[in-house]
Design a protein around this motif. Structure first.
Motif, PDB file in Angstrom:
ATOM      1  N   GLY A  66      -1.382   4.112   0.694  1.00 31.19           N
ATOM      2  CA  GLY A  66      -0.018   4.139   1.184  1.00 31.19           C
ATOM      3  C   GLY A  66       0.426   2.780   1.661  1.00 31.19           C
ATOM      4  O   GLY A  66      -0.325   1.806   1.598  1.00 31.19           O
ATOM      5  N   GLY A  67       1.656   2.724   2.143  1.00 30.02           N
ATOM      6  CA  GLY A  67       2.186   1.470   2.670  1.00 30.02           C
ATOM      7  C   GLY A  67       3.628   1.266   2.270  1.00 30.02           C
ATOM      8  O   GLY A  67       4.381   2.216   2.085  1.00 30.02           O
ATOM      9  N   ASN A  68       3.986   0.006   2.099  1.00 25.54           N
ATOM     10  CA  ASN A  68       5.360  -0.346   1.748  1.00 25.54           C
ATOM     11  C   ASN A  68       5.495  -0.522   0.236  1.00 25.54           C
ATOM     12  O   ASN A  68       4.556  -0.276  -0.518  1.00 25.54           O
ATOM     13  CB  ASN A  68       5.811  -1.599   2.517  1.00 25.54           C
ATOM     14  N   ILE A  69       6.650  -0.976  -0.194  1.00 26.92           N
ATOM     15  CA  ILE A  69       6.932  -1.119  -1.625  1.00 26.92           C
ATOM     16  C   ILE A  69       5.996  -2.123  -2.301  1.00 26.92           C
ATOM     17  O   ILE A  69       5.562  -1.924  -3.427  1.00 26.92           O
ATOM     18  CB  ILE A  69       8.420  -1.483  -1.880  1.00 26.92           C
ATOM     19  N   LEU A  70       5.639  -3.185  -1.610  1.00 21.94           N
ATOM     20  CA  LEU A  70       4.725  -4.178  -2.182  1.00 21.94           C
ATOM     21  C   LEU A  70       3.352  -3.546  -2.433  1.00 21.94           C
ATOM     22  O   LEU A  70       2.738  -3.767  -3.477  1.00 21.94           O
ATOM     23  CB  LEU A  70       4.602  -5.389  -1.241  1.00 21.94           C
ATOM     24  N   GLN A  71       2.889  -2.736  -1.498  1.00 27.22           N
ATOM     25  CA  GLN A  71       1.610  -2.055  -1.686  1.00 27.22           C
ATOM     26  C   GLN A  71       1.699  -1.012  -2.800  1.00 27.22           C
ATOM     27  O   GLN A  71       0.739  -0.799  -3.528  1.00 27.22           O
ATOM     28  CB  GLN A  71       1.159  -1.428  -0.367  1.00 27.22           C
ATOM     29  N   TYR A  72       2.874  -0.386  -2.939  1.00 31.34           N
ATOM     30  CA  TYR A  72       3.053   0.540  -4.054  1.00 31.34           C
ATOM     31  C   TYR A  72       2.893  -0.204  -5.380  1.00 31.34           C
ATOM     32  O   TYR A  72       2.186   0.258  -6.267  1.00 31.34           O
ATOM     33  CB  TYR A  72       4.424   1.225  -4.002  1.00 31.34           C
ATOM     34  N   PHE A  73       3.548  -1.338  -5.524  1.00 32.13           N
ATOM     35  CA  PHE A  73       3.435  -2.117  -6.757  1.00 32.13           C
ATOM     36  C   PHE A  73       1.979  -2.459  -7.047  1.00 32.13           C
ATOM     37  O   PHE A  73       1.530  -2.370  -8.178  1.00 32.13           O
ATOM     38  CB  PHE A  73       4.239  -3.420  -6.678  1.00 32.13           C
ATOM     39  N   ARG A  74       1.252  -2.851  -6.026  1.00 33.78           N
ATOM     40  CA  ARG A  74      -0.143  -3.262  -6.220  1.00 33.78           C
ATOM     41  C   ARG A  74      -1.056  -2.076  -6.513  1.00 33.78           C
ATOM     42  O   ARG A  74      -1.858  -2.125  -7.444  1.00 33.78           O
ATOM     43  CB  ARG A  74      -0.646  -4.020  -4.994  1.00 33.78           C
ATOM     44  N   ASN A  75      -0.922  -1.009  -5.731  1.00 34.18           N
ATOM     45  CA  ASN A  75      -1.852   0.115  -5.858  1.00 34.18           C
ATOM     46  C   ASN A  75      -1.499   1.084  -6.981  1.00 34.18           C
ATOM     47  O   ASN A  75      -2.390   1.649  -7.601  1.00 34.18           O
ATOM     48  CB  ASN A  75      -1.913   0.909  -4.543  1.00 34.18           C
ATOM     49  N   HIS A  76      -0.235   1.316  -7.216  1.00 38.96           N
ATOM     50  CA  HIS A  76       0.166   2.322  -8.183  1.00 38.96           C
ATOM     51  C   HIS A  76       0.653   1.761  -9.509  1.00 38.96           C
ATOM     52  O   HIS A  76       0.717   2.479 -10.495  1.00 38.96           O
ATOM     53  CB  HIS A  76       1.218   3.252  -7.568  1.00 38.96           C
ATOM     54  N   GLU A  77       1.010   0.506  -9.533  1.00 37.67           N
ATOM     55  CA  GLU A  77       1.421  -0.103 -10.797  1.00 37.67           C
ATOM     56  C   GLU A  77       0.393  -1.118 -11.279  1.00 37.67           C
ATOM     57  O   GLU A  77       0.565  -1.728 -12.324  1.00 37.67           O
ATOM     58  CB  GLU A  77       2.813  -0.730 -10.654  1.00 37.67           C
ATOM     59  N   GLY A  78      -0.657  -1.322 -10.493  1.00 35.32           N
ATOM     60  CA  GLY A  78      -1.756  -2.188 -10.904  1.00 35.32           C
ATOM     61  C   GLY A  78      -1.409  -3.664 -10.991  1.00 35.32           C
ATOM     62  O   GLY A  78      -2.032  -4.412 -11.746  1.00 35.32           O
ATOM     63  N   LEU A  79      -0.431  -4.101 -10.212  1.00 37.47           N
ATOM     64  CA  LEU A  79      -0.025  -5.501 -10.265  1.00 37.47           C
ATOM     65  C   LEU A  79      -0.854  -6.346  -9.301  1.00 37.47           C
ATOM     66  O   LEU A  79      -1.287  -5.864  -8.256  1.00 37.47           O
ATOM     67  CB  LEU A  79       1.460  -5.630  -9.886  1.00 37.47           C
ATOM     68  N   THR A  80      -1.033  -7.592  -9.647  1.00 33.56           N
ATOM     69  CA  THR A  80      -1.663  -8.534  -8.723  1.00 33.56           C
ATOM     70  C   THR A  80      -0.666  -8.812  -7.602  1.00 33.56           C
ATOM     71  O   THR A  80       0.515  -8.465  -7.711  1.00 33.56           O
ATOM     72  CB  THR A  80      -1.999  -9.869  -9.418  1.00 33.56           C
ATOM     73  N   PHE A  81      -1.126  -9.476  -6.548  1.00 28.02           N
ATOM     74  CA  PHE A  81      -0.214  -9.804  -5.458  1.00 28.02           C
ATOM     75  C   PHE A  81       0.949 -10.645  -5.966  1.00 28.02           C
ATOM     76  O   PHE A  81       2.107 -10.373  -5.656  1.00 28.02           O
ATOM     77  CB  PHE A  81      -0.940 -10.541  -4.329  1.00 28.02           C
ATOM     78  N   LYS A  82       0.673 -11.630  -6.785  1.00 28.83           N
ATOM     79  CA  LYS A  82       1.711 -12.523  -7.316  1.00 28.83           C
ATOM     80  C   LYS A  82       2.705 -11.744  -8.186  1.00 28.83           C
ATOM     81  O   LYS A  82       3.916 -11.917  -8.076  1.00 28.83           O
ATOM     82  CB  LYS A  82       1.059 -13.666  -8.113  1.00 28.83           C
ATOM     83  N   GLU A  83       2.184 -10.861  -9.048  1.00 34.26           N
ATOM     84  CA  GLU A  83       3.062 -10.055  -9.903  1.00 34.26           C
ATOM     85  C   GLU A  83       3.932  -9.119  -9.062  1.00 34.26           C
ATOM     86  O   GLU A  83       5.126  -8.961  -9.325  1.00 34.26           O
ATOM     87  CB  GLU A  83       2.235  -9.228 -10.889  1.00 34.26           C
ATOM     88  N   ALA A  84       3.333  -8.502  -8.040  1.00 37.99           N
ATOM     89  CA  ALA A  84       4.074  -7.597  -7.159  1.00 37.99           C
ATOM     90  C   ALA A  84       5.142  -8.357  -6.387  1.00 37.99           C
ATOM     91  O   ALA A  84       6.275  -7.886  -6.239  1.00 37.99           O
ATOM     92  CB  ALA A  84       3.114  -6.897  -6.198  1.00 37.99           C
TER      93      ALA A  84
END
Length: 122
Positions: A66-84
């Motif tokens: 869980g978390g905010n939108i940035l964590q959603y991008f990373r955890n659920h869309e598989g993006l790196t920090f830079k991509e997110a």
């Protein structure tokens, strides 16, 4: 790399995670004051990803992330920090995420300011 975490947090706060998920998910349904959709990380049939509008956050009871939108991008869309971060910037009409990188001396000055403000308040 020194990232301006204050600005990133502000961008996350102003990016509505519910609105984003409604554009991405086939079905986001309201249950009480929360919203649910299925988790893309698991093969589930019952929606387990819960969105908390009052905190603009999410928690998935299936994959326990869980978390905010940035964590959603990373955890659920598989993006790196830079991509997110790039995606968060695009959503907020910021063309270049490198503008969030600040010199170390600026970060040091901000930290000093925080400490001074905290000392004055005490």
């Amino acid at each position: 790399m020194n990232i301006d975490s204050e600005t990133i947090n502000e961008l996350c706060d102003k990016t509505d995670i519910l609105e984003y998920l409604q554009t991405q998910s086939e079905e986001v349904r309201k249950v009480g004051k929360y919203y649910y959709c299925t988790c893309c990380n698991t093969d589930e049939h019952t929606p387990s990803l819960c969105v908390y509008p009052e905190t603009n956050s999410f928690y998935c009871y299936s994959c326990h992330q869980g978390g905010n939108i940035l964590q959603y991008f990373r955890n659920h869309e598989g993006l790196t920090f830079k991509e997110a971060l790039d995606k968060l910037c695009r959503i907020n009409n910021i063309t270049d995420s490198s503008s969030l990188i600040v010199p170390e001396n600026i970060l040091a000055l901000r930290n000093i300011k925080k400490k001074l403000t905290k000392t004055v308040e005490e």
